[in-house]
Scaffold this motif. Structure first.
Motif, PDB file in Angstrom:
ATOM      1  N   ILE A  85      29.086  60.531  39.163  1.00  0.00           N
ATOM      2  CA  ILE A  85      29.819  60.873  40.390  1.00  0.00           C
ATOM      3  C   ILE A  85      30.949  61.861  40.079  1.00  0.00           C
ATOM      4  O   ILE A  85      31.154  62.821  40.812  1.00  0.00           O
ATOM      5  N   GLU A  86      31.650  61.650  38.968  1.00  0.00           N
ATOM      6  CA  GLU A  86      32.720  62.576  38.588  1.00  0.00           C
ATOM      7  C   GLU A  86      32.175  63.969  38.264  1.00  0.00           C
ATOM      8  O   GLU A  86      32.827  64.965  38.540  1.00  0.00           O
ATOM      9  N   ASP A  87      30.993  64.025  37.653  1.00  0.00           N
ATOM     10  CA  ASP A  87      30.394  65.304  37.249  1.00  0.00           C
ATOM     11  C   ASP A  87      29.341  65.808  38.235  1.00  0.00           C
ATOM     12  O   ASP A  87      28.576  66.711  37.910  1.00  0.00           O
ATOM     13  N   LEU A  88      29.313  65.248  39.428  1.00  0.00           N
ATOM     14  CA  LEU A  88      28.264  65.576  40.396  1.00  0.00           C
ATOM     15  C   LEU A  88      28.191  67.070  40.701  1.00  0.00           C
ATOM     16  O   LEU A  88      27.097  67.642  40.758  1.00  0.00           O
ATOM     17  N   HIS A  89      29.326  67.711  40.851  1.00  0.00           N
ATOM     18  CA  HIS A  89      29.314  69.145  41.164  1.00  0.00           C
ATOM     19  C   HIS A  89      28.712  69.948  40.010  1.00  0.00           C
ATOM     20  O   HIS A  89      27.937  70.869  40.232  1.00  0.00           O
ATOM     21  N   LYS A  90      29.060  69.578  38.791  1.00  0.00           N
ATOM     22  CA  LYS A  90      28.521  70.264  37.613  1.00  0.00           C
ATOM     23  C   LYS A  90      27.002  70.022  37.514  1.00  0.00           C
ATOM     24  O   LYS A  90      26.237  70.952  37.248  1.00  0.00           O
ATOM     25  N   ILE A  91      26.580  68.795  37.726  1.00  0.00           N
ATOM     26  CA  ILE A  91      25.154  68.450  37.676  1.00  0.00           C
ATOM     27  C   ILE A  91      24.396  69.206  38.759  1.00  0.00           C
ATOM     28  O   ILE A  91      23.338  69.795  38.506  1.00  0.00           O
ATOM     29  N   ASP A  92      24.939  69.207  39.975  1.00  0.00           N
ATOM     30  CA  ASP A  92      24.275  69.896  41.082  1.00  0.00           C
ATOM     31  C   ASP A  92      24.226  71.401  40.872  1.00  0.00           C
ATOM     32  O   ASP A  92      23.276  72.066  41.297  1.00  0.00           O
ATOM     33  N   GLU A  93      25.230  71.969  40.211  1.00  0.00           N
ATOM     34  CA  GLU A  93      25.208  73.405  39.890  1.00  0.00           C
ATOM     35  C   GLU A  93      24.055  73.721  38.945  1.00  0.00           C
ATOM     36  O   GLU A  93      23.390  74.746  39.086  1.00  0.00           O
ATOM     37  N   ILE A  94      23.827  72.848  37.985  1.00  0.00           N
ATOM     38  CA  ILE A  94      22.704  73.032  37.063  1.00  0.00           C
ATOM     39  C   ILE A  94      21.392  73.015  37.848  1.00  0.00           C
ATOM     40  O   ILE A  94      20.517  73.861  37.627  1.00  0.00           O
ATOM     41  N   ILE A  95      21.268  72.077  38.777  1.00  0.00           N
ATOM     42  CA  ILE A  95      20.059  72.000  39.604  1.00  0.00           C
ATOM     43  C   ILE A  95      19.909  73.269  40.433  1.00  0.00           C
ATOM     44  O   ILE A  95      18.831  73.881  40.469  1.00  0.00           O
ATOM     45  N   GLN A 151       5.944  67.362  38.939  1.00  0.00           N
ATOM     46  CA  GLN A 151       5.809  68.694  38.354  1.00  0.00           C
ATOM     47  C   GLN A 151       7.090  69.516  38.566  1.00  0.00           C
ATOM     48  O   GLN A 151       7.510  70.260  37.684  1.00  0.00           O
ATOM     49  N   PHE A 152       7.705  69.376  39.735  1.00  0.00           N
ATOM     50  CA  PHE A 152       8.970  70.059  40.011  1.00  0.00           C
ATOM     51  C   PHE A 152      10.043  69.573  39.037  1.00  0.00           C
ATOM     52  O   PHE A 152      10.775  70.376  38.441  1.00  0.00           O
ATOM     53  N   ILE A 153      10.131  68.268  38.851  1.00  0.00           N
ATOM     54  CA  ILE A 153      11.099  67.677  37.919  1.00  0.00           C
ATOM     55  C   ILE A 153      10.846  68.212  36.513  1.00  0.00           C
ATOM     56  O   ILE A 153      11.772  68.635  35.817  1.00  0.00           O
ATOM     57  N   SER A 154       9.585  68.232  36.101  1.00  0.00           N
ATOM     58  CA  SER A 154       9.215  68.709  34.774  1.00  0.00           C
ATOM     59  C   SER A 154       9.613  70.174  34.580  1.00  0.00           C
ATOM     60  O   SER A 154      10.209  70.537  33.558  1.00  0.00           O
ATOM     61  N   GLY A 155       9.307  70.992  35.572  1.00  0.00           N
ATOM     62  CA  GLY A 155       9.640  72.411  35.473  1.00  0.00           C
ATOM     63  C   GLY A 155      11.131  72.661  35.428  1.00  0.00           C
ATOM     64  O   GLY A 155      11.624  73.454  34.613  1.00  0.00           O
ATOM     65  N   LEU A 156      11.870  71.980  36.286  1.00  0.00           N
ATOM     66  CA  LEU A 156      13.314  72.177  36.327  1.00  0.00           C
ATOM     67  C   LEU A 156      13.962  71.689  35.035  1.00  0.00           C
ATOM     68  O   LEU A 156      14.767  72.401  34.430  1.00  0.00           O
ATOM     69  N   LEU A 157      13.591  70.504  34.582  1.00  0.00           N
ATOM     70  CA  LEU A 157      14.193  69.983  33.353  1.00  0.00           C
ATOM     71  C   LEU A 157      13.759  70.800  32.134  1.00  0.00           C
ATOM     72  O   LEU A 157      14.538  70.969  31.192  1.00  0.00           O
ATOM     73  N   GLY A 158      12.530  71.320  32.170  1.00  0.00           N
ATOM     74  CA  GLY A 158      12.089  72.197  31.085  1.00  0.00           C
ATOM     75  C   GLY A 158      12.930  73.465  31.014  1.00  0.00           C
ATOM     76  O   GLY A 158      13.298  73.922  29.928  1.00  0.00           O
TER      77      GLY A 158
END
Length: 167
Positions: A85-95, A151-158
């Protein structure tokens, strides 16, 4: 996707890990802890993923009791939930950076929750090696998401992993 489906799916994930969980099998309790994080994130952000929230605002015990997730590593759960929750903005920016054609508001909430936990664990909080975070996300997504979503999860995390390796 309704919460009842997610809860049913969480039971499916739990049942694949063997109903007779013991302290000698820590990977099972860790997997349930991840699923618990995904369920709680899904629940709190289901209606409005932009609202500001703190970990203290969440009655996660009630959510998990309703979902009947089972025994989890509570200290790991609490630390991870607070940090996500504290890093949500950083995590969402990566996404957002790795899925520029897919607005975050349009990503399925279960998929978004899986991504948030995985990106936190492997790349932001670095609580597990990136490959472990990716593998766990894919295994859980096989139970909670469709093939296209997996597949979307795999591609994004890859893509996140490739960028991470370069840095």
């Amino acid at each position: 996707m309704p919460l009842s489906y997610l809860i049913k799916s969480a039971h499916a994930v739990d049942s694949t890990n063997n109903a007779n969980i013991s302290i000698k099998q820590p990977e099972h309790i860790v997997r349930r802890t991840r699923v618990a994080l995904i369920i709680v994130l899904y629940t709190i952000f289901f209606e409005d993923i932009k609202k500001e929230i703190s970990a203290a605002d969440i009655n996660y015990k009630e959510i998990l009791r309703t979902a009947n997730v089972g025994k989890i590593k509570e200290s790991r759960f609490n630390e991870s939930l607070k940090a996500i929750i504290e890093d949500l903005h950083k995590i969402d920016e990566i996404i957002k950076n790795h899925a520029p054609k897919r607005p975050i508001e349009e990503i399925d909430k279960v998929v978004l929750s899986i991504l948030r936990v995985s990106i936190f664990e492997g790349f932001v909080g670095k609580t597990v090696p990136p490959k472990v975070a990716i593998n766990e996300a894919l295994e859980i997504s096989k139970e909670l998401a469709s093939l296209n979503q997996t597949q979307f999860i795999s591609g994004l995390l890859g893509a996140v992993f490739s960028e991470h390796k370069e840095n």
